[in-house]
Scaffold this active site. Structure first.
Site, mmCIF file in Angstrom:
data_model
loop_
_atom_site.group_PDB
_atom_site.id
_atom_site.type_symbol
_atom_site.label_atom_id
_atom_site.label_comp_id
_atom_site.label_asym_id
_atom_site.label_seq_id
_atom_site.Cartn_x
_atom_site.Cartn_y
_atom_site.Cartn_z
ATOM 1 N N TYR A 155 16.176 41.737 10.653
ATOM 2 C CA TYR A 155 18.407 41.487 10.656
ATOM 3 C C TYR A 155 18.923 40.472 11.762
ATOM 4 O O TYR A 155 19.292 39.864 12.042
ATOM 5 C CB TYR A 155 19.341 43.038 10.026
ATOM 6 N N SER B 93 25.488 38.679 15.301
ATOM 7 C CA SER B 93 25.138 40.109 15.364
ATOM 8 C C SER B 93 25.657 40.086 17.290
ATOM 9 O O SER B 93 24.572 38.773 17.852
ATOM 10 C CB SER B 93 24.853 40.788 14.879
HETATM 11 N N1 LIG Z 1 30.064 46.918 11.563
HETATM 12 C C1 LIG Z 1 29.132 45.922 12.814
HETATM 13 O O1 LIG Z 1 29.260 46.819 13.834
HETATM 14 C C2 LIG Z 1 28.730 45.205 12.625
HETATM 15 C C3 LIG Z 1 28.430 44.301 13.857
HETATM 16 C C4 LIG Z 1 28.182 42.899 13.964
HETATM 17 C C5 LIG Z 1 28.100 41.890 12.778
HETATM 18 N N2 LIG Z 1 28.185 42.721 11.484
HETATM 19 C C6 LIG Z 1 28.336 41.471 10.363
HETATM 20 O O2 LIG Z 1 29.587 41.512 10.264
HETATM 21 C C7 LIG Z 1 29.228 41.007 8.407
HETATM 22 C C8 LIG Z 1 30.347 42.147 7.727
HETATM 23 O O3 LIG Z 1 29.610 43.342 7.775
HETATM 24 P P1 LIG Z 1 30.312 44.622 7.438
HETATM 25 O O4 LIG Z 1 30.205 46.036 8.263
HETATM 26 O O5 LIG Z 1 32.028 44.107 7.164
HETATM 27 O O6 LIG Z 1 29.049 45.111 6.562
HETATM 28 P P2 LIG Z 1 29.469 45.959 4.851
HETATM 29 O O7 LIG Z 1 30.877 46.805 4.725
HETATM 30 O O8 LIG Z 1 28.706 46.586 4.629
HETATM 31 O O9 LIG Z 1 29.880 45.001 3.878
HETATM 32 C C9 LIG Z 1 29.436 43.541 3.574
HETATM 33 C C10 LIG Z 1 29.378 43.245 2.421
HETATM 34 O O10 LIG Z 1 28.839 42.127 2.094
HETATM 35 C C11 LIG Z 1 28.386 42.147 0.715
HETATM 36 N N3 LIG Z 1 27.298 41.749 0.201
HETATM 37 C C12 LIG Z 1 26.170 42.526 0.240
HETATM 38 N N4 LIG Z 1 25.191 41.638 0.289
HETATM 39 C C13 LIG Z 1 25.866 40.948 -1.012
HETATM 40 C C14 LIG Z 1 24.751 40.195 -1.951
HETATM 41 N N5 LIG Z 1 23.795 39.781 -2.224
HETATM 42 N N6 LIG Z 1 26.162 39.119 -2.335
HETATM 43 C C15 LIG Z 1 27.029 38.972 -1.728
HETATM 44 N N7 LIG Z 1 28.059 39.891 -1.569
HETATM 45 C C16 LIG Z 1 26.975 40.959 -0.628
HETATM 46 C C17 LIG Z 1 29.022 43.280 0.559
HETATM 47 O O11 LIG Z 1 29.073 43.560 -0.879
HETATM 48 P P3 LIG Z 1 29.385 45.761 -1.570
HETATM 49 O O12 LIG Z 1 30.036 45.989 -1.299
HETATM 50 O O13 LIG Z 1 29.532 44.828 -3.176
HETATM 51 O O14 LIG Z 1 27.833 45.684 -1.125
HETATM 52 C C18 LIG Z 1 30.601 44.170 1.473
HETATM 53 O O15 LIG Z 1 31.042 43.518 1.073
HETATM 54 C C19 LIG Z 1 27.543 41.183 8.314
HETATM 55 O O16 LIG Z 1 27.357 39.749 8.332
HETATM 56 C C20 LIG Z 1 27.082 42.084 9.369
HETATM 57 O O17 LIG Z 1 26.131 41.709 9.750
HETATM 58 C C21 LIG Z 1 28.999 43.550 11.154
#
Ligand SMILES: NC(=O)c1ccc[n+]([C@@H]2O[C@H](COP(=O)([O-])OP(=O)(O)OC[C@H]3O[C@@H](n4cnc5c(N)ncnc54)[C@H](OP(=O)(O)O)[C@@H]3O)[C@@H](O)[C@H]2O)c1
Length: 262
Positions: free
Chosen positions: A179, A166
């Site tokens: 985080y 991130s």
């Molecule tokens: N979106 C952004 O702007 C952004 C920016 C920078 C980095 N990121 C990174 O990109 C990645 C994906 O983020 P996202 O935005 O797609 O987040 P998200 O929509 O919250 O999705 C996160 C996923 O991780 C799963 N997860 C969370 N806790 C878990 C656990 N204990 N065991 C197994 N699975 C788990 C969730 O499962 P459930 O659906 O079952 O909860 C969900 O499928 C993350 O690593 C995040 O830090 C995102």
């Protein structure tokens, strides 16, 4: 990380990669957090380009939905791996590796995408239990799952492990607490694995920083933001595909920002 000038693909090439229909044909790729957000779209995208996708996540109903989406678009039959990374043991992860070997026979790629945000709080007041939970899901489980899958990944001709960082992992920012620290650790993990393996295996380790992307996590972090102003997960898939495809076999130890201005 500064972009080295001896890369066969620049970060711009990775961001703007144009996949071929068979870019991932014959590969099997494990995606964590595959039930929602960026992970769900990565799983669908990999399947659409010929990969057999292993869907790991904590909510079975979400994994079933993605499984059905892949089947209905005619992709290779995926596998569902329900697992909560907050409390999964190393033994359970090793059992997964044995199952993958038996049922699929190979593992070419591992996308560490699952993550949690924790709370946006000054470090002075950060709850220690929440800190430990964020570190377990974002860092410790990432290490454990990598270790458990290494035997399969080392056996692949061109294995690729992609971690998710991130902007606050690359440049820590006030109030991003556990985080930000977890994402710094993930960037370090990718770097150390790269140094420790580059002369002995065909494996490559890289990090993706997706940048601001329209998902539930982003909405929790920025509740006042208009989600329509953000890129969707579909918009940023080129980099996710490139780092899993054989086009990137010479790319090692990079942190690739998919939206460098974020
Ligand atoms: N979106 C952004 O702007 C952004 C920016 C920078 C980095 N990121 C990174 O990109 C990645 C994906 O983020 P996202 O935005 O797609 O987040 P998200 O929509 O919250 O999705 C996160 C996923 O991780 C799963 N997860 C969370 N806790 C878990 C656990 N204990 N065991 C197994 N699975 C788990 C969730 O499962 P459930 O659906 O079952 O909860 C969900 O499928 C993350 O690593 C995040 O830090 C995102």
């Amino acid at each position: 990380m500064t972009e080295p000038n001896n890369l066969t693909l620049s970060h711009d090439d990775i961001r703007n990669f144009v996949p071929k229909a068979d870019s991932l044909l014959g590969k099997s790729i494990l995606v964590t957090g595959a039930g929602d957000g960026i992970g769900r779209v990565a799983a669908l995208t990999y399947a659409s380009l010929g990969a057999t996708v292993l869907l790991l996540g904590r909510t079975s109903s979400k994994l079933e939905y993605v499984y059905d989406e892949i089947e209905s678009m005619g992709g290779a039959q995926p596998a569902m791996l329900p697992m909560n990374l907050e409390n999964a043991t190393f033994t359970e992860m090793q059992q997964l590796e044995v199952m993958i070997n038996k049922e699929i026979g190979a593992l070419d790629g591992l996308l560490h995408n699952a993550g949690i945000l924790g709370s946006l709080t000054p470090l002075e007041m950060y709850d220690a239990d929440l800190f430990a939970k964020v570190m377990k899901v974002n860092v410790t489980s990432t290490l454990m799952l990598t270790q458990a899958m290494l035997p399969r990944l080392k056996a692949a001709p061109n294995g690729s492990i992609v971690f998710t960082s991130s902007s606050v992992g690359t440049h820590p920012r006030a109030f991003w607490g556990a985080y930000a620290l977890s994402k710094q650790a993930v960037e370090g993990m990718s770097d150390i694995f790269t140094q420790e393996t580059q002369n002995t295996t065909n494996l490559r380790f890289n990090c993706i920083n997706p940048g601001a992307t329209r998902t539930n996590m982003r909405a929790h972090a920025y509740p006042g933001e208009n989600p329509l102003s953000l890129k969707t997960p579909e918009d940023i898939m080129a980099g996710y595909v490139c780092l899993m495809s054989d086009d990137s076999i010479n790319v090692h130890g990079q942190v690739v920002a998919l939206q460098p201005k974020n």
